[in-house]
Each structure stands twice: as C-alpha cells, then as structure tokens.
Design an enzyme around this catalytic site. Sequence first.
Site, PDB file in Angstrom:
ATOM      1  N   ARG A  36       0.857  -1.186   0.000  1.00 55.11           N
ATOM      2  CA  ARG A  36       0.000   0.000   0.000  1.00 55.11           C
ATOM      3  C   ARG A  36       0.892   1.235   0.000  1.00 55.11           C
ATOM      4  NH1 ARG A  36      -2.918   3.128   4.381  1.00 55.11           N
ATOM      5  NH2 ARG A  36      -3.983   4.613   3.050  1.00 55.11           N
ATOM      6  N   HIS A  85      -2.571  11.251   0.514  1.00 56.96           N
ATOM      7  CA  HIS A  85      -2.109  10.994   1.881  1.00 56.96           C
ATOM      8  C   HIS A  85      -1.407  12.275   2.340  1.00 56.96           C
ATOM      9  CE1 HIS A  85      -1.044   7.564   4.793  1.00 56.96           C
ATOM     10  NE2 HIS A  85      -0.661   8.696   5.378  1.00 56.96           N
ATOM     11  N   GLU A 140      -7.565   8.694   5.666  1.00 57.19           N
ATOM     12  CA  GLU A 140      -7.920   9.258   6.969  1.00 57.19           C
ATOM     13  C   GLU A 140      -8.498  10.673   6.889  1.00 57.19           C
ATOM     14  OE1 GLU A 140      -4.505   8.773   9.529  1.00 57.19           O
ATOM     15  OE2 GLU A 140      -4.708   6.600   9.558  1.00 57.19           O
ATOM     16  N   ASN A 185      -8.213   1.837   9.181  1.00 61.51           N
ATOM     17  CA  ASN A 185      -6.953   2.066   9.897  1.00 61.51           C
ATOM     18  C   ASN A 185      -7.261   2.069  11.389  1.00 61.51           C
ATOM     19  OD1 ASN A 185      -5.842   2.466   7.398  1.00 61.51           O
ATOM     20  ND2 ASN A 185      -5.217   4.587   7.742  1.00 61.51           N
ATOM     21  N   TYR A 242      -5.426   1.962  15.417  1.00 59.67           N
ATOM     22  CA  TYR A 242      -4.228   1.986  16.261  1.00 59.67           C
ATOM     23  C   TYR A 242      -4.507   1.860  17.750  1.00 59.67           C
ATOM     24  CZ  TYR A 242      -1.517   3.467  12.204  1.00 59.67           C
ATOM     25  OH  TYR A 242      -0.903   3.500  10.974  1.00 59.67           O
ATOM     26  N   GLU A 278      -4.123   0.011   7.733  1.00 57.18           N
ATOM     27  CA  GLU A 278      -3.007   0.419   8.598  1.00 57.18           C
ATOM     28  C   GLU A 278      -3.220  -0.123   9.991  1.00 57.18           C
ATOM     29  OE1 GLU A 278      -1.970   4.591   8.899  1.00 57.18           O
ATOM     30  OE2 GLU A 278      -2.261   4.848   6.751  1.00 57.18           O
TER      31      GLU A 278
HETATM   32  O1  IFM Z   1       2.071   7.873   9.999  1.00 63.01           O
HETATM   33  C1  IFM Z   1       0.688   7.882  10.077  1.00 63.01           C
HETATM   34  C2  IFM Z   1       0.078   7.706   8.703  1.00 63.01           C
HETATM   35  O2  IFM Z   1       0.514   8.690   7.823  1.00 63.01           O
HETATM   36  C3  IFM Z   1      -1.421   7.776   8.781  1.00 63.01           C
HETATM   37  N1  IFM Z   1      -1.944   6.904   9.799  1.00 63.01           N
HETATM   38  C4  IFM Z   1      -1.336   6.903  11.088  1.00 63.01           C
HETATM   39  C5  IFM Z   1       0.171   6.784  10.962  1.00 63.01           C
HETATM   40  C6  IFM Z   1       0.810   6.797  12.355  1.00 63.01           C
HETATM   41  O3  IFM Z   1       0.536   8.004  12.992  1.00 63.01           O
END
Ligand code: IFM
Length: 441
Positions: free
Chosen positions: A77, A120, A165, A290, A292, A350
């Site tokens: 990606r 992005h 995002e 995505n 986290y 992600e």
């Molecule tokens: O580095 C970023 C990425 O550009 C977009 N998503 C989160 C990642 C970590 O912060």
Amino acid sequence: MLSRFDFPPGFLFGAATAAYQIEGTRFGGCGPSHWDSFAATPGNVVRAEDGAVTCDHYHRWPQDLDLLKAANMDAYRFSTSWTRVMPDGRTVNPEGLAFYDRLVDGMLERGLKPFQTLYHWDLPSALADLGGWTNRDVASWFADYAEAITRKIGDRVETVATINEPWCVAWLSHFMGIHAPGHRDIRSAARAMHHVLLAHGTAMERLRGMGQQNLGIVLNFDHTDAATDAPADVAAAALWDGIFNRWFIEGITKGTYPEQVLAGLAPHMPANWQDDMGTIGQPLDWLGVNYYTRHTVAHAPGTPWPAIRDLPGTLPKTQMGWEIYPDGLQSFLTRMERDYVGNLPLYVTENGMANADQLTDGAVTDQIREDYLFAHLAATKRAIEAGANVKGFFYWSLLDNYEWAEGYEKRFGLVHVDFTSLERTPKSSYHALARALARND
Ligand code: IFM
C-alpha cells in the site's frame, strides 16, 4: 504463533507507506505542499523537520520493494503524491508520472499487488493558497489529479483509495491545528469535514466513469470509552465517536451526518451541503480500516462545544503514548459489517506501533512490535470468524519514516532507517512476520 494459513485463502498481507513520509520531495520535480510550509513554521513539527529527503525512497525504491518481497508479502500500500504528479496542483509533471510508472512495474515484477492511495496529506501549496480543503473547488481539483495519475497507472493497480484518513485531513488539521495547515477554526473544520468527502465522491465518480475498478476510501477509527458512567461523560464519548468514527462512514453509506456532531457544526457548514450527499454516497467497492488505539474521554465542563477531554488511559502505551488495545480492531471490523457495509470487502489498511527502537550491533530487537502486530492479526482473525469480510492486512509501516508533527522521532517501521546514512536494517519484527508469511511453494 499465527501464520498466513490461519487466514482465508487469498487473504493479502502487506505493508503501507505514504509518499510524503518516505519519498523525499527534493527530487523529481516535486512541488511544494502545505506540509513544507507547516514544518518550516516554528513550533509545528519536532525540530522543524520536513520530508525533503526522508527515506530517499524516490531513489531507493527497488531496495524497498525487495524488502517487501523478501518478507513474503503479497501487496504494497503506497500513495501517489499530488505535488509530484502536479507540482502546482494542476499541471502534470511527466517526471512524476514516470516515477509511479516505474514503481508500479517494480511491484508487479516482484509479485506485489499495488494498493494505491491518491491523497495521503501532501496538498499542493498553490491549492492551499486558494483555501485548500476549505474551498469547495478542491473536489474538482482532486478529481483532475485522480484522473491524470489513473490514466498513467490505473491499468496496473489492484485497488485505488481516494483519501487516507479524512478525520486527520479535516479535524486534526483544521480544528485541532496539529497537522498542516494548522488551523484551529470551527468554520474551516466544518468545511473541510464536508469537502474532503465531496472530493472523495467526485473522484469516485470520475474514475468510475473512466472504467476504473476497485475504488474505496481509507478511514481511521479510534475505540472510544467514557471515563465514567456519568451521563455527561457517556455523552462526551458518544460525541467523540460521532466526530471520529461515524461522520465519514455515515456520510458515505447513509447520506447523513451524526446529529450530535451537526449540533455543533451545522452553523459553520457550507451552504446547501445536503445537496452533495448523493455525490458523497457513491457505492464503495471496498473499505479500508486504519486502527491503532483507544481513547478514554470525559466531559470538559466550562469549555465550548464539543467540551470533551481526553484522559491518559490505563493500558500499556506505545512511543506515541497510544494505548495498545487490539480488541478495538475486532470491534470496528464487525461494526463496519453490522452497521454500515454488510459483506463489502474490508482491508485493515493500517495498523502498527511506534517504538524507541535501538540499532545495536547491526540489529534491532523489537519484541514489543511483534507482540502488537500478532495481537492485531489475531483480532482480525476473530472478526473474520464473526462474519466480517476482511480481505487483507497492511502493517504501518514498512520503513521508519517522517511521522508528521513528530518529525523523525517516532519509529513505526518493520525496517529501521538510519536517517543519516539512509541504511535500512530489518528489525526482528520484520523477520517474525516474514516467517509467518512463508508460503508452502
Ligand atoms: O504515519 C501515520 C500515517 O501517515 C497515517 N496513519 C497513522 C500513521 C501513524 O501516525
């Protein structure tokens, strides 16, 4: 330990990157973006670092694609840079197109499926000068760029994502002021929250009209818990969930925005925004998730809307200070299936963690990243077992890279990068993933 054989046949494993974070803007006729000026403004980015050279992927891409292949990955990606393709935002740079042409061919030569993202975060400065995401015309500028790059590489990419995002593009950058262009303004934020989706829908229409297939968008989701059962805290958590997790997916799939969020943003929205919901609601071919971390939020008495405060949370944290909470990934994947997209293909586009990795005697041992990664793979597997149609998983990121406002301090890579010599060193997590992805053939 999980391996590729624990996932359905055809499930794709890969890693993700983004143009501004790895390529180096100093090369190949790339134009300036709002990130260059944001970074050059004192106080915005750690040590005022920028993406001028970063990992020099512009020149070292063959080595980087070799790293993906050697880890037994199926897909890559990447993002194409608007400023490389159109340095002034509107005029095509043949050198930029040629770069992505080589890059995509390089992926195919190595058996890697190209997963392209169109935006992005590197908005051309010439368009930022015209108001960027606060200007409604951004939708047609973006569709023109999408068309230009698709004419060059669209015949070979596996999937195309419009925007990465949108929450970061709009809220983090126009309300919180943490990313470029660094606005802290509710009117700018409301416009950006809407125009980013209008640009998505306009580009979807344009590309679909050209016959391009496999079009989607990549949304980010943060699990949100209320700090207490007090009604004010519960409402604060619901509002944060609305701003972060519901606004974009509901705009696209339901043709509406969450009521709690409109309660604050409606006075600042562009005129007749409702008329755009048809364009925004173009059917998706797939959705990128995505994920986290988790947030714990509470009501912030005495502050203006949205009156939310973020609490530190009790779980172990990454170098970013983000809590590690794999169950949140499972819950978003099943929530997408249940509440929004049904059986539509989902990709984890992600997931990853920053860690203060140390290069010692030519090696990096990052057991904590390996644990994080495999815990999130296990969460993805549970979501599949619960019925979510998840088709692939991309670790963020292949390389240590430019982490936006954090500069080069936060390391997310499976591969360590020495930002002086630009030498790449695969970390122990890279080797663990390569072992898990080994094929029988
Ligand atoms: O580095 C970023 C990425 O550009 C977009 N998503 C989160 C990642 C970590 O912060």
